[in-house]
Design a protein around this motif. Structure first.
Motif, short mmCIF file in Angstrom:
data_model
loop_
_atom_site.label_atom_id
_atom_site.label_comp_id
_atom_site.label_asym_id
_atom_site.label_seq_id
_atom_site.Cartn_x
_atom_site.Cartn_y
_atom_site.Cartn_z
N LEU A 1 1.99 -22.90 34.75
CA LEU A 1 1.35 -24.20 33.79
C LEU A 1 2.35 -25.11 33.38
CD1 LEU A 1 -1.17 -21.80 31.65
CD2 LEU A 1 -1.61 -23.62 33.53
N LYS A 2 3.68 -24.70 32.95
CA LYS A 2 4.84 -25.54 32.75
C LYS A 2 4.99 -26.69 33.54
CE LYS A 2 7.04 -23.10 28.83
NZ LYS A 2 8.15 -22.57 28.30
N LYS B 1 6.75 -29.52 30.74
CA LYS B 1 7.21 -28.79 29.52
C LYS B 1 7.31 -29.28 28.02
CE LYS B 1 10.32 -26.72 32.81
NZ LYS B 1 11.71 -26.60 33.22
N ASP B 2 6.75 -30.59 28.02
CA ASP B 2 6.50 -31.61 26.94
C ASP B 2 5.30 -31.33 26.28
OD1 ASP B 2 9.15 -32.31 27.10
OD2 ASP B 2 8.81 -33.99 28.08
N SER B 3 4.55 -30.54 26.60
CA SER B 3 3.06 -30.29 26.11
C SER B 3 2.88 -28.99 25.62
CB SER B 3 2.20 -30.41 27.09
OG SER B 3 2.04 -31.83 27.75
N ILE C 1 -1.56 -31.22 23.14
CA ILE C 1 -1.89 -29.99 23.37
C ILE C 1 -2.86 -29.93 24.42
CG2 ILE C 1 -3.15 -27.98 22.10
CD1 ILE C 1 -2.37 -29.43 19.32
N VAL C 2 -2.60 -29.34 25.49
CA VAL C 2 -3.38 -29.14 26.78
C VAL C 2 -4.13 -27.76 26.75
CG1 VAL C 2 -3.24 -29.33 29.14
CG2 VAL C 2 -1.77 -30.72 27.75
N ILE C 3 -5.48 -27.94 26.94
CA ILE C 3 -6.29 -26.56 26.99
C ILE C 3 -6.46 -26.38 28.17
CG2 ILE C 3 -8.39 -25.33 26.20
CD1 ILE C 3 -8.32 -27.32 23.68
N VAL D 1 -6.25 -32.22 24.76
CA VAL D 1 -6.78 -32.64 26.03
C VAL D 1 -7.38 -31.35 26.58
CG1 VAL D 1 -6.49 -33.44 28.38
CG2 VAL D 1 -5.28 -34.37 26.66
N LEU D 2 -8.72 -31.21 27.14
CA LEU D 2 -9.16 -30.17 27.62
C LEU D 2 -9.38 -30.45 29.23
CD1 LEU D 2 -10.76 -27.50 27.83
CD2 LEU D 2 -12.90 -28.73 27.31
#
Length: 110
Positions: A78-79, A84-86, A22-24, A50-51
């Motif tokens: 963003l992708k 794309k896997d996040s 998960i990417v913030i 991850v932030l």
């Protein structure tokens, strides 16, 4: 418990879920303190988070006639930059729009 998966793979007869990162991603002038609060809340349910540091909005995402950003352009950018896997959580303080039901600039209020 909450998890994000991109499907299941067979391992003999058992199923193994593959957990995504998960990417913030804060955008524009989103306050880092608020992003850290979101990070802490998600971290409580998943270690795979991850932030990232703030980045500017993608150049092609601003829709000048309505003074807001296009969600589809933000998501695409963003992708492409994160992967794309996040699972991507974009954080920002501006109104956005998308295309819905034939309406090109359907507003999504923040």
């Amino acid at each position: 418990m909450l998890s994000c998966t991109n499907g299941k793979k067979k391992n003999n007869e058992s199923q193994i879920a593959i957990q995504k990162v998960i990417v913030i991603q804060p955008l524009g002038n989103f306050k880092i303190e608020q992003a850290e609060e979101v990070f802490i809340e998600i971290k409580a349910i998943s270690d795979n988070v991850v932030l990232r540091k703030n980045i500017p909005f993608p150049e092609n995402s601003f829709y000048k006639p309505r003074n807001r950003y296009r969600a589809d352009n933000i998501i695409k950018s963003l992708k492409n930059n994160i992967g794309k896997d996040s699972v991507i959580v974009g954080l920002f303080n501006f109104d956005i729009s998308t295309t819905k039901n034939g309406i090109k600039d359907w507003g999504v209020m923040v």
